[in-house]
Motif scaffolding. Structure first.
Motif, PDB file in Angstrom:
ATOM      1  N   ASP A   1     -13.639   9.524  -2.721  1.00 34.86           N
ATOM      2  CA  ASP A   1     -13.592   8.130  -3.147  1.00 34.86           C
ATOM      3  C   ASP A   1     -14.948   7.461  -2.928  1.00 34.86           C
ATOM      4  O   ASP A   1     -15.476   7.474  -1.804  1.00 34.86           O
ATOM      5  CB  ASP A   1     -12.522   7.395  -2.351  1.00 34.86           C
ATOM      6  CG  ASP A   1     -12.384   5.951  -2.783  1.00 34.86           C
ATOM      7  OD1 ASP A   1     -11.676   5.693  -3.765  1.00 34.86           O
ATOM      8  OD2 ASP A   1     -13.014   5.080  -2.138  1.00 34.86           O
TER       9      ASP A   1
ATOM     10  N   SER B   1       0.837  -1.195   0.000  1.00 34.87           N
ATOM     11  CA  SER B   1       0.000   0.000   0.000  1.00 34.87           C
ATOM     12  C   SER B   1       0.880   1.255   0.000  1.00 34.87           C
ATOM     13  O   SER B   1       1.671   1.448  -0.923  1.00 34.87           O
ATOM     14  CB  SER B   1      -0.959  -0.035   1.190  1.00 34.87           C
ATOM     15  OG  SER B   1      -2.013   0.890   1.014  1.00 34.87           O
TER      16      SER B   1
ATOM     17  N   ARG C   1     -10.204  10.525   2.537  1.00 36.11           N
ATOM     18  CA  ARG C   1     -10.631   9.859   1.302  1.00 36.11           C
ATOM     19  C   ARG C   1     -12.064  10.267   0.940  1.00 36.11           C
ATOM     20  O   ARG C   1     -12.406  10.366  -0.243  1.00 36.11           O
ATOM     21  CB  ARG C   1     -10.522   8.342   1.432  1.00 36.11           C
ATOM     22  CG  ARG C   1      -9.109   7.800   1.567  1.00 36.11           C
ATOM     23  CD  ARG C   1      -8.189   8.162   0.405  1.00 36.11           C
ATOM     24  NE  ARG C   1      -8.649   7.688  -0.880  1.00 36.11           N
ATOM     25  CZ  ARG C   1      -8.310   6.525  -1.404  1.00 36.11           C
ATOM     26  NH1 ARG C   1      -7.501   5.699  -0.751  1.00 36.11           N
ATOM     27  NH2 ARG C   1      -8.761   6.161  -2.594  1.00 36.11           N
TER      28      ARG C   1
ATOM     29  N   HIS D   1      -7.723  -5.292  -1.138  1.00 36.06           N
ATOM     30  CA  HIS D   1      -6.603  -4.722  -0.415  1.00 36.06           C
ATOM     31  C   HIS D   1      -6.199  -5.657   0.719  1.00 36.06           C
ATOM     32  O   HIS D   1      -7.028  -6.363   1.284  1.00 36.06           O
ATOM     33  CB  HIS D   1      -7.023  -3.359   0.138  1.00 36.06           C
ATOM     34  CG  HIS D   1      -5.916  -2.382   0.282  1.00 36.06           C
ATOM     35  ND1 HIS D   1      -5.166  -1.937  -0.787  1.00 36.06           N
ATOM     36  CD2 HIS D   1      -5.417  -1.732   1.374  1.00 36.06           C
ATOM     37  CE1 HIS D   1      -4.266  -1.064  -0.361  1.00 36.06           C
ATOM     38  NE2 HIS D   1      -4.386  -0.917   0.945  1.00 36.06           N
TER      39      HIS D   1
ATOM     40  N   ASP E   1      -9.291   0.165  -2.205  1.00 34.52           N
ATOM     41  CA  ASP E   1      -8.520   1.248  -1.601  1.00 34.52           C
ATOM     42  C   ASP E   1      -7.548   1.846  -2.610  1.00 34.52           C
ATOM     43  O   ASP E   1      -7.537   3.052  -2.824  1.00 34.52           O
ATOM     44  CB  ASP E   1      -7.768   0.740  -0.375  1.00 34.52           C
ATOM     45  CG  ASP E   1      -7.239   1.873   0.480  1.00 34.52           C
ATOM     46  OD1 ASP E   1      -7.961   2.348   1.358  1.00 34.52           O
ATOM     47  OD2 ASP E   1      -6.085   2.304   0.242  1.00 34.52           O
TER      48      ASP E   1
ATOM     49  N   GLN F   1     -10.109   7.986   6.653  1.00 38.90           N
ATOM     50  CA  GLN F   1     -11.450   7.842   6.089  1.00 38.90           C
ATOM     51  C   GLN F   1     -12.019   9.203   5.694  1.00 38.90           C
ATOM     52  O   GLN F   1     -12.564   9.378   4.601  1.00 38.90           O
ATOM     53  CB  GLN F   1     -12.362   7.166   7.121  1.00 38.90           C
ATOM     54  CG  GLN F   1     -13.767   6.856   6.637  1.00 38.90           C
ATOM     55  CD  GLN F   1     -14.549   6.089   7.683  1.00 38.90           C
ATOM     56  OE1 GLN F   1     -13.988   5.301   8.442  1.00 38.90           O
ATOM     57  NE2 GLN F   1     -15.841   6.316   7.729  1.00 38.90           N
TER      58      GLN F   1
ATOM     59  N   TYR G   1     -15.158   4.886   0.066  1.00 34.88           N
ATOM     60  CA  TYR G   1     -15.146   5.485   1.398  1.00 34.88           C
ATOM     61  C   TYR G   1     -16.371   6.358   1.643  1.00 34.88           C
ATOM     62  O   TYR G   1     -16.802   6.521   2.787  1.00 34.88           O
ATOM     63  CB  TYR G   1     -13.852   6.273   1.612  1.00 34.88           C
ATOM     64  CG  TYR G   1     -12.685   5.371   1.902  1.00 34.88           C
ATOM     65  CD1 TYR G   1     -12.500   4.835   3.166  1.00 34.88           C
ATOM     66  CD2 TYR G   1     -11.791   5.015   0.899  1.00 34.88           C
ATOM     67  CE1 TYR G   1     -11.448   3.981   3.435  1.00 34.88           C
ATOM     68  CE2 TYR G   1     -10.732   4.151   1.160  1.00 34.88           C
ATOM     69  CZ  TYR G   1     -10.567   3.644   2.430  1.00 34.88           C
ATOM     70  OH  TYR G   1      -9.536   2.778   2.694  1.00 34.88           O
TER      71      TYR G   1
END
Length: 262
Positions: A120, A83, A158, A235, A205, A155, A123
């Protein structure tokens, strides 16, 4: 966010690694690699240039001290991460003093794209975190480790599409240019190290496309690379080493390291 970044060193070959599961470390050890962990400063208390500097310093320190302190062949070092750690691993390919090889688990090479700098959808389906809630979690003290409680800050970022800005201090919607220096995708040169990319096609993600684009650019520049596409996986897929597909993918990681650190 805190994500593993690894320096793997072989007793015959050499490599290096960060915070990772005991099972993963044992797997590297069984294949003949020594494992070193990199701590790096975390955002948002620290900014991206400082974080990259930590990685650069860690790699330089191991190259300078590895032989005398640990009897390592410091001409054969691989960097592996997942990541954000995968992103930092890919950044090492842009350093003047590069590792021998790079392994990126669901990493990314572009931090100016919409996937990173816009709200996103995944999210946004979660409960919305307010700005006050998000910023109550972080502080002013420099840290290199963090608990799960800080996930709410990520969170929020995003959901609002401000993670790139919080990490770098620069808003890519207003000016992308300064951030291109921190995008491995746009900095691949023919001397970039051989690279292995692993990514699940259902990653919510970091989009699978991030590794696919990196593989395309590496190929275009003539850099040896391999992309392992894990169908239907998301992820953090490598946390489930009991899955035969994951175990087989990790076998390919070991093969890659042994080939390029030989």
């Amino acid at each position: 966010m805190e994500h593993p970044l690894h320096l793997l060193y072989d007793r015959k070959h050499t490599a290096c690694t960060g915070k990772c599961k005991k099972e993963t470390v044992e797997r590297y050890n069984q294949a003949g690699f020594s494992v070193f962990s990199i701590d790096y400063r975390l955002a948002p208390e620290s900014r991206l240039p400082e974080i990259v500097e930590d990685v650069r310093d860690a790699l330089a320190w191991l190259k300078q001290e590895g032989q005398s302190r640990f009897d390592l062949d410091v001409s054969r070092i691989a960097v592996a991460g997942s990541s954000a750690g995968g992103y930092l691993g890919l950044m090492t390919g842009t350093f003047a003093d590069k590792p021998t090889a790079i392994v990126s688990f669901y990493g990314y090479g572009d931090i100016v794209g919409d996937w990173y700098g816009r709200p996103d959808p995944f999210y946004c389906r979660m409960p919305l975190v307010t700005r006050d809630e998000a910023y109550s979690i972080v502080g002013n003290r420099v840290i290199s480790t963090a608990g799960l409680g800080r996930f709410s800050f990520y969170q929020y970022c995003r959901q609002q599409g401000v993670w790139a800005k919080e990490v770098s201090g620069i808003n890519p919607r207003l000016d992308k240019q300064p951030l291109l220096a921190y995008c491995p995708l746009y900095r691949v040169e023919p001397d970039y190290p051989p690279t292995l990319l692993l990514h699940g096609t259902k990653d919510t993600d970091v989009p699978y496309e991030q590794s696919a684009l990196m593989a395309e650019e590496l190929t275009r520049k003539g850099v040896p690379n391999q992309l392992i596409r894990l169908e239907g996986m998301g992820h953090l897929f490598d946390r489930n080493m009991s899955d035969p597909v994951v175990a087989q993918a990790f076998d390919q990681v070991i093969d890659f390291l042994q080939t390029h650190l030989r």
